[in-house]
Design a protein around this motif. Sequence first.
Motif, PDB file in Angstrom:
ATOM      1  N   THR A  90       0.813  -1.219   0.000  1.00 53.64           N
ATOM      2  CA  THR A  90       0.000   0.000   0.000  1.00 53.64           C
ATOM      3  C   THR A  90       0.844   1.266   0.000  1.00 53.64           C
ATOM      4  O   THR A  90       0.616   2.177  -0.802  1.00 53.64           O
ATOM      5  CB  THR A  90      -0.931   0.000   1.232  1.00 53.64           C
ATOM      6  N   CYS A 128       4.546  -6.030   0.563  1.00 57.05           N
ATOM      7  CA  CYS A 128       5.399  -5.160   1.387  1.00 57.05           C
ATOM      8  C   CYS A 128       6.677  -5.874   1.838  1.00 57.05           C
ATOM      9  O   CYS A 128       6.626  -6.966   2.388  1.00 57.05           O
ATOM     10  CB  CYS A 128       4.624  -4.687   2.607  1.00 57.05           C
ATOM     11  N   ILE A 129       7.811  -5.231   1.578  1.00 60.28           N
ATOM     12  CA  ILE A 129       9.089  -5.830   1.974  1.00 60.28           C
ATOM     13  C   ILE A 129       9.669  -5.156   3.211  1.00 60.28           C
ATOM     14  O   ILE A 129      10.847  -5.305   3.524  1.00 60.28           O
ATOM     15  CB  ILE A 129      10.101  -5.835   0.801  1.00 60.28           C
ATOM     16  N   GLY A 130       8.834  -4.377   3.900  1.00 60.34           N
ATOM     17  CA  GLY A 130       9.189  -3.898   5.229  1.00 60.34           C
ATOM     18  C   GLY A 130      10.021  -2.633   5.274  1.00 60.34           C
ATOM     19  O   GLY A 130      10.566  -2.306   6.325  1.00 60.34           O
ATOM     20  N   CYS A 132       8.789   0.535   4.204  1.00 62.60           N
ATOM     21  CA  CYS A 132       7.775   1.481   3.704  1.00 62.60           C
ATOM     22  C   CYS A 132       8.273   2.924   3.750  1.00 62.60           C
ATOM     23  O   CYS A 132       7.859   3.750   2.933  1.00 62.60           O
ATOM     24  CB  CYS A 132       6.493   1.351   4.509  1.00 62.60           C
TER      25      CYS A 132
HETATM   26  S1  FES Z   1       4.560  -1.120   1.109  1.00 64.38           S
HETATM   27 FE1  FES Z   1       6.413  -1.206  -0.021  1.00 64.38          FE
HETATM   28  S2  FES Z   1       7.905  -1.551   1.503  1.00 64.38           S
HETATM   29 FE2  FES Z   1       6.045  -1.549   2.596  1.00 64.38          FE
END
Ligand code: FES
Length: 168
Positions: A90, A128-130, A132
Motif C-alpha cells: 500500500t 510489502c518488503i518492510g 515502507c
Molecule cells: S509497502 Fe512497499 S515496503 Fe512496505
Amino acid sequence: MEGKESNKQVIDMSCVRDIVSKFADRDDPNLISVLQQAQDEYGYLPKSVLKEISSVMDIPLTRIFGVVTFYSQFTLTPRGRHSIKVCSGTACHVKGAEGVKQKLRDELQINEGETTPDYQFTLETVACIGTCFLAPVMMVDERYYGKLTADKTSDIVGTYSNKKLGSE
Ligand code: FES
C-alpha cells in the motif's frame, strides 16, 4: 545422457548424478536439498533434470513436481541473472510504485513474471518488503533501492545491464 528442453537447449545430466551421489550414502536422501543444488547448478529446474532426479532417486515424478510447485523457491522456467522485485504494498502504491513498474516494463520490454530474452533480468512484484519509509521500493537481487522515480529506476537497472537500458 543428455536432456532436451522445448527450446532445444541441451542439458548436461552428469551434474544431476553428481548432486544425487552426494546424498547417496545417507539413510534418507533429502529431495529438497537435491532440488536446491540442481537449481543452483542449472539456474532453474528443467523438466529433463526432474525426470533424471526421479530416475536416479527412484522417486515418482509426480511427487517431485508436487514439491517443486509447493515451494516458491523453486522455478521451472529460466530466470534472469538479476531479479528485480518491485514492492506493490500500500505505501509503495500510494507513493508511485505503478510508475516504477511501468518504467521497468517499458525499458525491459517484459511484464511481471517474465524474463528478458537475454536472461539478464526477471521482473516480479512482491508484497510489502518492510521498508515502507523508503517507498516506493524495489530490490535488485538482494539490494534495496528506495524513494524511486522513473528516472532513478532506469539509472539503477542500467548499472546492472551490459548496456544502458533504452539505448540500441
Ligand atoms: S509497502 Fe512497499 S515496503 Fe512496505
